[in-house]
Design a protein around this motif. Structure first.
Motif, PDB file in Angstrom:
ATOM      1  N   ALA A  79       0.848  -1.191   0.000  1.00  0.00           N
ATOM      2  CA  ALA A  79       0.000   0.000   0.000  1.00  0.00           C
ATOM      3  C   ALA A  79       0.883   1.240   0.000  1.00  0.00           C
ATOM      4  O   ALA A  79       2.062   1.188   0.357  1.00  0.00           O
ATOM      5  N   LYS A  83      -3.091   4.640   3.115  1.00  0.00           N
ATOM      6  CA  LYS A  83      -3.367   3.215   3.300  1.00  0.00           C
ATOM      7  C   LYS A  83      -2.186   2.526   3.982  1.00  0.00           C
ATOM      8  O   LYS A  83      -2.362   1.645   4.825  1.00  0.00           O
ATOM      9  N   THR A 117      -3.632  -3.325  -1.756  1.00  0.00           N
ATOM     10  CA  THR A 117      -4.699  -2.463  -2.266  1.00  0.00           C
ATOM     11  C   THR A 117      -4.761  -2.684  -3.777  1.00  0.00           C
ATOM     12  O   THR A 117      -3.758  -3.058  -4.398  1.00  0.00           O
ATOM     13  N   ASP A 119      -4.667  -0.801  -6.357  1.00  0.00           N
ATOM     14  CA  ASP A 119      -3.723  -0.048  -7.182  1.00  0.00           C
ATOM     15  C   ASP A 119      -2.309  -0.598  -7.121  1.00  0.00           C
ATOM     16  O   ASP A 119      -1.456  -0.198  -7.918  1.00  0.00           O
ATOM     17  N   THR A 146      -7.826  -5.563  -1.487  1.00  0.00           N
ATOM     18  CA  THR A 146      -8.922  -4.759  -0.957  1.00  0.00           C
ATOM     19  C   THR A 146      -8.456  -3.367  -0.574  1.00  0.00           C
ATOM     20  O   THR A 146      -7.309  -3.200  -0.147  1.00  0.00           O
ATOM     21  N   PRO A 147      -9.314  -2.363  -0.708  1.00  0.00           N
ATOM     22  CA  PRO A 147      -8.966  -1.022  -0.230  1.00  0.00           C
ATOM     23  C   PRO A 147      -9.084  -0.943   1.290  1.00  0.00           C
ATOM     24  O   PRO A 147      -8.532  -0.035   1.912  1.00  0.00           O
TER      25      PRO A 147
END
Length: 232
Positions: A79, A83, A117, A119, A146-147
């Motif tokens: 992350a 995050k 995350t 991204d 997952t975010p």
């Protein structure tokens, strides 16, 4: 004829290896024979009636143990920014992006769960050859892409267990410690079996659960009576 140690002889005298035990009786028996100097892990092994070579018969999932597993779980999180900070505050053991990928490529695999995350999957995807064989590759279906990294970390740390079938059609996992109360182990076992049942591939015909066994780290395997487990 090989000599049998006194401890193993004592265990053999208590366990009928040909008998299938009721769940509560099996747990009591496995606990009583887990008498090493350390707190032995209680393992469950399930032989499933699936063909792992068929892509549509894969069995994999996550289950939260109602009473934890007694194991300290180390978590790595991919992350950036807020995050990453949130992951550190939530108790992640390793947090980073490209720098964490470099450490893993250099040999860092001292963790039990890898979370990312969405991204970060461009970075994580390059680690497939390292994380894949160890079953550590983040997967959105398992909640590890997952975010909501904080929620995923808390779930992992609280006793969430991942299971996946191996090439022999077997699923196995540690479901607690010998020091757990019998009722706590029974609850964990039922939760695990229920999760495996729910993960049954739609194309599977015939008996899905063929054999189930319990054992402690240093003890003998105890077979479970399948008729009781159907309602577990």
């Amino acid at each position: 004829m090989p000599r049998i140690a006194k401890r193993r002889k004592a265990i053999l005298s208590q366990v009928d290896t040909n008998k299938r035990y009721a769940l509560a009786e099996a747990v009591k028996l496995v606990k009583s024979t887990a008498n090493s100097k350390f707190d032995e892990t209680i393992d469950i092994v399930m032989n499933l009636g699936v063909d792992p070579a068929q892509s549509d018969q894969s069995v994999r999932g996550m289950v939260s143990m109602p009473n934890g597993t007694g194991k300290t779980i180390k978590v790595a999180v991919f992350a950036r920014g807020d995050k990453a900070e949130a992951a550190l505050k939530a108790g992640a053991d390793y947090v980073g992006a490209d720098d964490l990928a470099d450490k893993i490529n250099a040999g860092l695999t001292d963790f039990d769960r890898c979370i990312a995350t969405p991204d970060m999957m461009g970075v994580v995807g390059k680690l497939g050859k390292v994380l894949g064989p160890k079953g550590l590759m983040p997967n959105p279906k398992l909640g590890t892409v997952t975010p909501n990294v904080v929620e995923a970390i808390k779930a992992a740390k609280s006793g969430q267990v991942e299971f996946r079938i191996d090439k022999a059609g077997i699923v196995h996992a540690g479901i607690g410690k010998a020091s757990f109360k019998e009722e706590a182990l029974v609850q964990n076992i039922k939760a695990f079996i229920d999760a495996v049942n729910k993960a049954k591939p739609s194309g599977v015909k015939g008996n899905y659960i063929k054999k189930v066994g319990l054992s402690s780290t240093m003890g003998l395997g105890v077979k479970l009576e399948l008729s009781e487990l159907a309602a577990a």
